[in-house]
Scaffold this motif. Structure first.
Motif, mmCIF file in Angstrom:
data_model
loop_
_atom_site.group_PDB
_atom_site.id
_atom_site.type_symbol
_atom_site.label_atom_id
_atom_site.label_comp_id
_atom_site.label_asym_id
_atom_site.label_seq_id
_atom_site.Cartn_x
_atom_site.Cartn_y
_atom_site.Cartn_z
ATOM 1 N N ILE A 1 5.758 13.079 -1.916
ATOM 2 C CA ILE A 1 4.811 13.191 -0.794
ATOM 3 C C ILE A 1 5.532 13.720 0.448
ATOM 4 O O ILE A 1 5.047 14.610 1.143
ATOM 5 N N LEU A 2 6.724 13.196 0.700
ATOM 6 C CA LEU A 2 7.457 13.646 1.895
ATOM 7 C C LEU A 2 7.952 15.084 1.760
ATOM 8 O O LEU A 2 7.926 15.854 2.722
ATOM 9 N N ARG B 1 3.690 0.067 0.594
ATOM 10 C CA ARG B 1 2.233 0.023 0.436
ATOM 11 C C ARG B 1 1.801 0.228 -1.017
ATOM 12 O O ARG B 1 0.629 0.410 -1.299
ATOM 13 N N GLY B 2 2.802 0.292 -1.920
ATOM 14 C CA GLY B 2 2.464 0.344 -3.341
ATOM 15 C C GLY B 2 2.737 1.673 -4.013
ATOM 16 O O GLY B 2 2.554 1.821 -5.222
ATOM 17 N N ILE B 3 3.183 2.677 -3.255
ATOM 18 C CA ILE B 3 3.428 4.002 -3.835
ATOM 19 C C ILE B 3 4.844 4.040 -4.420
ATOM 20 O O ILE B 3 5.801 3.660 -3.753
ATOM 21 N N ASP B 4 4.964 4.459 -5.674
ATOM 22 C CA ASP B 4 6.286 4.392 -6.309
ATOM 23 C C ASP B 4 7.254 5.377 -5.662
ATOM 24 O O ASP B 4 6.854 6.330 -5.010
ATOM 25 N N GLU B 5 8.539 5.116 -5.884
ATOM 26 C CA GLU B 5 9.565 5.852 -5.162
ATOM 27 C C GLU B 5 9.492 7.356 -5.400
ATOM 28 O O GLU B 5 9.584 8.153 -4.469
ATOM 29 N N PHE C 1 10.469 4.113 2.529
ATOM 30 C CA PHE C 1 10.250 2.672 2.412
ATOM 31 C C PHE C 1 8.833 2.294 2.858
ATOM 32 O O PHE C 1 8.169 1.466 2.230
ATOM 33 N N TYR C 2 8.376 2.933 3.909
ATOM 34 C CA TYR C 2 7.025 2.634 4.405
ATOM 35 C C TYR C 2 5.987 2.906 3.309
ATOM 36 O O TYR C 2 5.123 2.080 3.038
ATOM 37 N N LEU C 3 6.098 4.061 2.662
ATOM 38 C CA LEU C 3 5.142 4.398 1.596
ATOM 39 C C LEU C 3 5.274 3.424 0.425
ATOM 40 O O LEU C 3 4.278 2.956 -0.124
ATOM 41 N N ARG C 4 6.513 3.118 0.066
ATOM 42 C CA ARG C 4 6.712 2.202 -1.068
ATOM 43 C C ARG C 4 6.174 0.814 -0.745
ATOM 44 O O ARG C 4 5.616 0.137 -1.606
ATOM 45 N N GLU D 1 14.517 7.938 4.963
ATOM 46 C CA GLU D 1 14.450 6.721 4.147
ATOM 47 C C GLU D 1 13.461 5.705 4.717
ATOM 48 O O GLU D 1 12.852 4.938 3.968
ATOM 49 N N ASN D 2 13.280 5.693 6.031
ATOM 50 C CA ASN D 2 12.290 4.780 6.620
ATOM 51 C C ASN D 2 10.885 5.153 6.161
ATOM 52 O O ASN D 2 10.065 4.280 5.875
ATOM 53 N N GLY D 3 10.635 6.452 6.107
ATOM 54 C CA GLY D 3 9.329 6.924 5.643
ATOM 55 C C GLY D 3 9.107 6.559 4.186
ATOM 56 O O GLY D 3 8.032 6.104 3.790
ATOM 57 N N ALA E 1 5.003 17.264 2.306
ATOM 58 C CA ALA E 1 4.620 17.311 3.723
ATOM 59 C C ALA E 1 5.521 18.274 4.490
ATOM 60 O O ALA E 1 5.072 19.031 5.353
#
Ligand SMILES: Nc1ncnc2c1ncn2[C@@H]1O[C@H](COP(=O)(O)OP(=O)(O)OP(=O)(O)O)[C@@H](O)[C@H]1O
Ligand SMILES: [Mg+2]
Lengths: 445, 252
Positions: free
Chosen positions: A405-406, A395-399, A390-393, A386-388, A409
């Protein structure tokens, strides 16, 4: 059906089958078939009481009265098989429809001198000498009911023989396509791959369905890796969510060999992917790299038994799973280090991501009879970080994209190890498709 | 630009912010200081929409809109950016891929066409140069194996690429050596503009020598108990927080 009736069903079919193959110039194989059938009838289908089957019930397979496939030909065009091929890959392709070799759909690239790639059915009838030394010598029909059944009923598949000192540039693709019609059928794909000394080759086994429907593919592949040879095997499971698949890969590694097994399991209702390498010669290396991704009610079972039977061998087993929906995954990883296998270096890891109501049973098992060895294993199971997310979100990336993405990866780590680019690319697109098609908001209610 | 009114927030049942009031206008630089565990990071996380922190009372207006109604990604697209105190490592996701996806999400939000790979690379290289960041970091997974200083600089690098309107820096200076701090200050000062506001959370005056704030606030136990000009930071460094706390208690 109760168990005895199930066995009767197979025994009856075996009687008929045996009469046919005996007349086919395959009489020499009859004692082996007979022995395997007897073993099957003694063993019966495994139950969860069997340690190797603790987490997987094969009841759905055992209770279905499967028929052997009829001989009727299935007309297919090359367009229909195209989705299952690898764009941009120059390879020899052997296509088997409902377990039968299809000469029309198969195509061979020019092969180096002495290399034989043929339908097993043809070789069974005409070339006893090439087969007899290896066929059914490795895959254990004495103790494994599914291998016993396959050995009794083996009928067609692919035989590859690579003579000493041969490098095969182009991979060989074994494409098993099934189109279930009528009553549930059982097929017994059987492949024998023999590489003599100093060879290099890549083999790809794909299993796919041309339509939905219940059937059972019970395959066995035996691979003999001669001294100094480098072989890579890919297993791609993308059958329909109604298909049953038990696949057994048995590898016999000679001295100084290098074997890589990649598996990607995406399809099937109940899949059991058995990988059983025996490091029989000194100084060999082995990599098993497996990715399994389940949705719906899929059950994906990975069973591996790595036998270190000689000194100075290194093995790595890297299994990763994403279990979504109500799917279940199993990882049962056995490493057996025999008494003389000193200086063994074996590392095993199993990482799982659980989404929705997905489940995993992960069981590493080390059996070490030598004293100077390095063996490690590790397993992790968790949810998306969840930290990852939140980090992406932040920066503007939708949930939804952040989760995708995760997930990508996580799966990507396994895919990156696959060296044949067109195959990797194709699998990457299958994995992306899988990710985009499932509900990604499993954690937000 | 930003109006925080009587903000209360908690984690589980533990109240951390107990009535924060703060107004930040475009063009201003604010610094928030305060002892450990006073709620500085919590405030920053609430501003960016972290769901673990539940707002129980109060409101936040950002450019006149209710910030608390927006998802973290919408806030980011609307120009809110926080440089994390502890940037997250994300194995397997390439930095370049991620940052380009973020930039394009923001551009899409504003109806601007996506940036292509070539232009993105040129932009990234320019900003990396400004922040003295090794270009190789772009090819690596997000923050994975980055040194402490690299992680902090990487946050400011992202800020430079995404060009937010409200920049919140949560202890970006901790763990930076003096040269790295000057570089970060240069990067931040390059972003200073009449349209942009900056909130710097820090324990030390040293960063504020290079990025001079218009206002300094002291956060103690979930409340802003004192505000002043840039000299307040010097005074705090000199005398610690105790006297502010005492003053705050007396004035209750
Ligand atoms: N997710 C969480 N779960 C439980 N407690 C939390 C959580 N986040 C913060 N807290 C608690 O809330 C209080 C304030 O934390 P916060 O991180 O906001 O402090 P801070 O002012 O940023 O401190 P520092 O100067 O050390 O960074 C601390 O007591 C902290 O332990
Ligand atoms: Mg903090």
């Amino acid at each position: 059906m109760v168990m005895t009736e199930v066995k009767e069903n197979y025994l009856e079919r075996f009687e008929q089958f045996r009469k046919v193959v005996a007349k086919n110039g395959q009489g020499w194989l009859c004692p082996t078939r007979q022995a395997a059938m007897e073993r099957f009838s003694e063993l019966g289908f495994p139950t969860p009481r069997d340690e190797d089957w603790r987490f997987t019930s094969v009841a759905p397979i055992a209770r279905t009265p499967f028929q052997l496939p009829q001989d009727g030909r299935v007309e297919l065009t090359s367009q229909e098989i195209e989705p299952f091929t690898f764009p941009g890959l120059a390879c020899s392709q052997i296509v088997l429809i409902n377990g039968r070799y299809s000469p029309e759909l198969s195509s061979l690239r020019p092969l180096p001198k002495g290399v034989k790639v043929a339908s097993l059915a043809q070789v069974l009838m005409g070339d006893r000498d090439s087969l007899e030394v290896h066929l059914a010598r490795y895959a254990d029909y004495q103790n494994d009911a599914f291998t016993a059944l396959n050995t009794a009923f083996m009928d067609d598949g692919v035989f590859v023989h690579i003579p000493k000192g041969t490098v095969l540039q182009d991979p060989i693709h074994l494409l098993y396509l099934t189109t279930p019609i009528g009553d549930p059928t059982i097929i017994h794909p059987r492949n024998l791959i023999v590489a003599e000394e100093d060879c290099e080759a890549t083999l790809v086994e794909s299993h796919a369905s041309l339509r939905d429907g219940v059937y059972f593919s019970n395959g066995v592949t035996e691979v003999v890796v001669g001294e100094n040879s480098i072989l890579t095997h890919y297993m791609i499971e993308r059958e329909s969510q109604e298909a049953f698949n038990v696949s057994t890969l048995r590898i016999e590694q000679g001295r100084n060999t290098n074997f890589t097994s990649h598996s990607v399991l995406l399809g099937g209702a109940l899949v059991r992917n058995n990988i059983h390498p025996v490091l029989a010669g000194e100084g060999s290396t082995l990599l098993i790299n497996c990715l399994y991704m389940g949705t719906g009610k899929q059950h994906l079972d990975n069973y591996m038994k790595v036998e270190h039977a000689s000194p100075h061998c290194d093995s790595r087993q890297l299994y990763k799973g994403i279990l979504a929906g109500k799917s279940r995954g199993v990882f049962h990883g056995r490493i057996v280090v025999h008494k003389d296998a000193q200086k063994t270096d074996a590392k095993q890891s199993n990482k799982n991501l659980l989404l929705d109501e997905g489940q995993i049973d992960s069981k590493p098992q080390l059996e070490i009879y030598a004293d100077d060895v390095k063996c490690t294993h590790g397993a992790t199971t968790g949810q998306l970080d969840e930290n990852g997310i939140f980090y992406l979100r932040s920066r503007g990336i939708d949930e939804e994209s952040a989760r995708a993405i995760l997930l990508y990866a996580f799966a990507g780590e396994s895919l990156q190890r696959m060296e044949v680019e067109p195959i990797r690319k194709h699998l990457e697109s299958l994995v992306s498709e899988w990710i985009s098609q499932r509900k990604l908001l499993e954690n937000s209610k | 630009m930003l109006e925080i009114k009587n903000l209360h927030a908690k984690v589980d049942s533990f109240e951390i912010l107990k009535g924060v009031d703060l107004e930040v206008n475009a063009g201003e630089v604010h610094s928030i200081m305060g002892p450990n565990a006073s709620g500085k990071s919590t405030l920053a996380q609430v501003l960016t929409g972290r769901e673990t922190y539940k707002v129980t009372a109060g409101e936040i207006l950002y450019e006149g809109k209710n910030l608390l109604d927006m998802t973290p990604e919408v806030r980011a697209c609307e120009g809110v950016f926080m440089a994390f105190q502890y940037p997250v490592e994300i194995p397997g996701v390439g930095s370049a891929y991620f940052l380009k996806a973020a930039l394009n999400a923001i551009r899409k939000h504003h109806g601007i066409e996506e940036i292509d790979a070539m232009d993105f690379l040129a932009l990234a290289k320019e900003k990396m140069k400004l922040l003295n960041i090794d270009e190789k970091l772009l090819n690596r997974s997000i923050n994975e194996g980055f040194s402490g200083g690299e992680k902090k600089r990487n946050e400011i690098f992202q800020m430079a690429i995404l060009e937010p309107k409200l920049c919140i820096m949560d202890e970006t200076d901790s763990g930076l050596d003096i040269d790295a701090m000057k570089v970060v200050a240069k990067g931040v000062n390059a972003l200073r503009s009449p349209e942009r506001a900056i909130i710097i959370i820090t324990h030390y005056q040293r960063l504020l020598k290079y990025i001079v704030p218009d206002f300094v606030h002291v956060l103690v136990d979930g409340r802003i108990v004192k505000s002043g000009g840039k000299d307040l930071a010097l005074e705090l460094e000199d005398k610690g927080y105790a006297w502010v706390e005492e003053e705050a208690v007396k004035s209750k």
